[in-house]
Design an enzyme around this catalytic site. Structure first.
Site, PDB file in Angstrom:
ATOM      1  N   GLU A 258      66.438 -13.075  26.412  1.00 41.07           N
ATOM      2  CA  GLU A 258      66.043 -13.186  27.819  1.00 41.07           C
ATOM      3  C   GLU A 258      66.886 -12.172  28.564  1.00 41.07           C
ATOM      4  OE1 GLU A 258      66.357 -13.537  31.506  1.00 41.07           O
ATOM      5  OE2 GLU A 258      67.477 -15.370  31.070  1.00 41.07           O
ATOM      6  N   CYS A 291      68.856 -13.439  37.414  1.00 38.15           N
ATOM      7  CA  CYS A 291      67.831 -12.573  36.816  1.00 38.15           C
ATOM      8  C   CYS A 291      66.436 -12.873  37.357  1.00 38.15           C
ATOM      9  CB  CYS A 291      67.848 -12.703  35.297  1.00 38.15           C
ATOM     10  SG  CYS A 291      67.566 -14.376  34.688  1.00 38.15           S
TER      11      CYS A 291
END
Length: 487
Positions: A258, A291
């Site tokens: 990720e 993020c």
């Protein structure tokens, strides 16, 4: 059990590795400092693992896998539920240690993120028990698809929201029956040590969970290149993921990552503009070190001025301060190196002719960076195309729906997107057109933990969440028995 400890604001935190159920030191250490008072000196000196540490951890995980992997799903779930209960019981201590270590807002940590950590373990404990093997008859055979624990897994977690993100990645690996070697980020290693201590108290067998502290290029590289590791999962930057991916490929090890995000926040003229502007201003939360943040504001041209008036009002109300204070809304940045990197983006934008609408400067007496909005000269500007990971947003306008979709999909990233509109038809139409692993409409950061999570493009490989993570951490086996061949 001998272990070096550090006093972190009154919380006693282990600063060694946990390997095979024992606390183990290293000849060298690295320091961690508090972003809340960087010049006060180190919070702690933490064990600095090396290749030998990595080898010992893999040995311990291999032995621990033989025990933990033999536990039934119900037995694993019982231990994981005990760990979740212990996390809840120690929420205040975990929140304080993490706040001092990486400056996350203490009240948010205590009320939201530590509880989410406990929920991660409960969710996967329940999922593993509820799982039913696929079973069917075909071609005179009775078939079962079974999940087998894969083996030792290396779990590498980031410095932002480290406790919650560690539990998010550790829970499915452990639920699947894998042993784990957890390598937290060196900029925020302390809450992982508290979690390690709780795994022992919860009753995980020795070697099921192992904690290795240290520098990524040193001990992390040794872990991911070990051929006995059977799964690798990582959250961090695309640059680091490339190195890990090459190591995983050398040993033919499944790898999930990720990575970064450069999410659009798309505001249509028919939306609730105040709600959209409020949400846009709150993309500065955690100093933009998120993020999933919608850092590219894309606003329909006809409502730009009205949106900006509302955005400015909400942004002006944000309070920068000490993360331990309940009135603080914007925390300091994690490290001087990261603050300087963020400022470098802003300075290059200035030199490029991009317009600094607000902010654009670092505070002299703290690690705060003033919430910044930049209106770029073009969609090719660096601040539009590259992840900054700080309190820096860009503002662009669009003329119609097609233009909005074009701009939203115009970077190499594809982790998340946010859309504000008053039309259900447009919500579905635009939502389906956006290239992102997650799309929120008229909301943000709300989701079902069983849904898939991950990104497109350079935002990641694979999916986490629910059965998607459990499948990654398992080897699937089809068992076929010829009908009427056995009594």
């Amino acid at each position: 059990m001998n272990v070096r400890r550090a006093d972190i604001g009154g919380v006693s935190v282990p600063v060694d590795h946990l390997i095979g159920g024992e606390w183990v030191g290293s000849d060298e250490t690295f320091e961690t400092r508090s972003p809340l008072d960087w010049d006060a000196g180190p919070l702690a000196h933490v064990a600095r693992g090396d290749a030998a540490t990595a080898e010992a951890a893999v040995n311990a995980a291999a032995a621990g896998f033989e025990v933990w992997g033999s536990f039934s799903p119900v037995q694993r779930a019982e231990v994981m539920h005990r760990l979740a209960d212990l996390i809840d019981e120690n929420a205040d201590e975990i929140a304080l240690a993490e706040t001092l270590d990486m400056a996350f807002l203490q009240e948010s940590m205590r009320l939201r993120l530590v509880g989410r950590g406990a929920l991660n373990f409960r969710t996967y404990a329940d999922l593993i028990v509820a799982h039913e093997e696929r079973e069917w008859d075909a071609k005179n055979l009775h078939n079962w698809v079974q999940r087998m624990p894969a083996g030792p897994a290396v779990v590498i977690t980031p410095w932002n929201a480290p406790f919650m993100l560690s539990t998010w990645k550790l829970a499915p690996a452990l639920a699947a029956g894998n042993s784990v070697i957890h390598k937290p980020a060196e900029w925020s290693p302390l809450s992982a040590a508290l979690l390690a201590e709780l795994t022992v108290e919860a009753g995980f067998p020795a070697g099921a969970y192992n904690l290795v502290q240290g520098i990524g290029e040193e001990v992390g590289a040794a872990l991911v290149s070990n051929p006995r590791v059977r799964r690798i999962t990582f959250t961090g930057s695309p640059a680091t993921a490339k190195h890990i991916g090459r190591a995983a490929a050398d040993n033919i090890v499944p790898f999930t990552a990720e990575l970064g995000g450069k999410g659009p926040l798309v505001v249509f003229a028919d939306s609730d503009l105040d709600a959209a502007a409020h949400r846009a201003a709150w993309q500065f939360d955690d100093s933009g070190q998120v993020c999933l943040a919608g850092t590219r504001l894309l606003v329909e041209a006809s409502v730009r001025d009205e949106f900006m008036e509302r955005f400015d009002a909400h942004a002006d109300a944000l309070v920068l301060g000490d993360s331990r204070e309940s009135t603080t809304q914007i925390a300091p940045m994690v490290h001087p190196e990261h603050r300087d990197a963020v400022h470098g983006f802003v300075e290059r934008a200035r030199a490029n002719g991009d317009r600094i609408v607000r902010g654009g400067w670092a505070h002299e007496d703290s690690l705060h960076y003033e919430p910044t909005l930049i209106e770029p000269r073009s969609n090719e500007s660096e601040v539009v195309q590259q992840e900054i990971f700080g309190p820096v947003l860009t503002l662009q306008t669009f003329d119609d729906e097609a233009d909005a979709i074009r701009l939203a999909n115009s970077t190499a990233y594809g982790l998340s997107a946010i859309v504000f509109t008053g039309s259900r038809e447009r919500a579905e139409r635009v939502g389906r057109s956006l290239r992102a692993g997650l799309v929120w409409v008229n909301t943000f950061l709300v989701r079902d933990l069983t849904a898939p999570f991950g990104g497109c493009g350079i935002s990641g490989i694979g999916r986490e969440g629910g059965d998607h993570a459990l499948e990654f951490h398992a080897d699937l086996k089809t068992l076929m028995i010829l009908d009427d061949s056995c009594d």
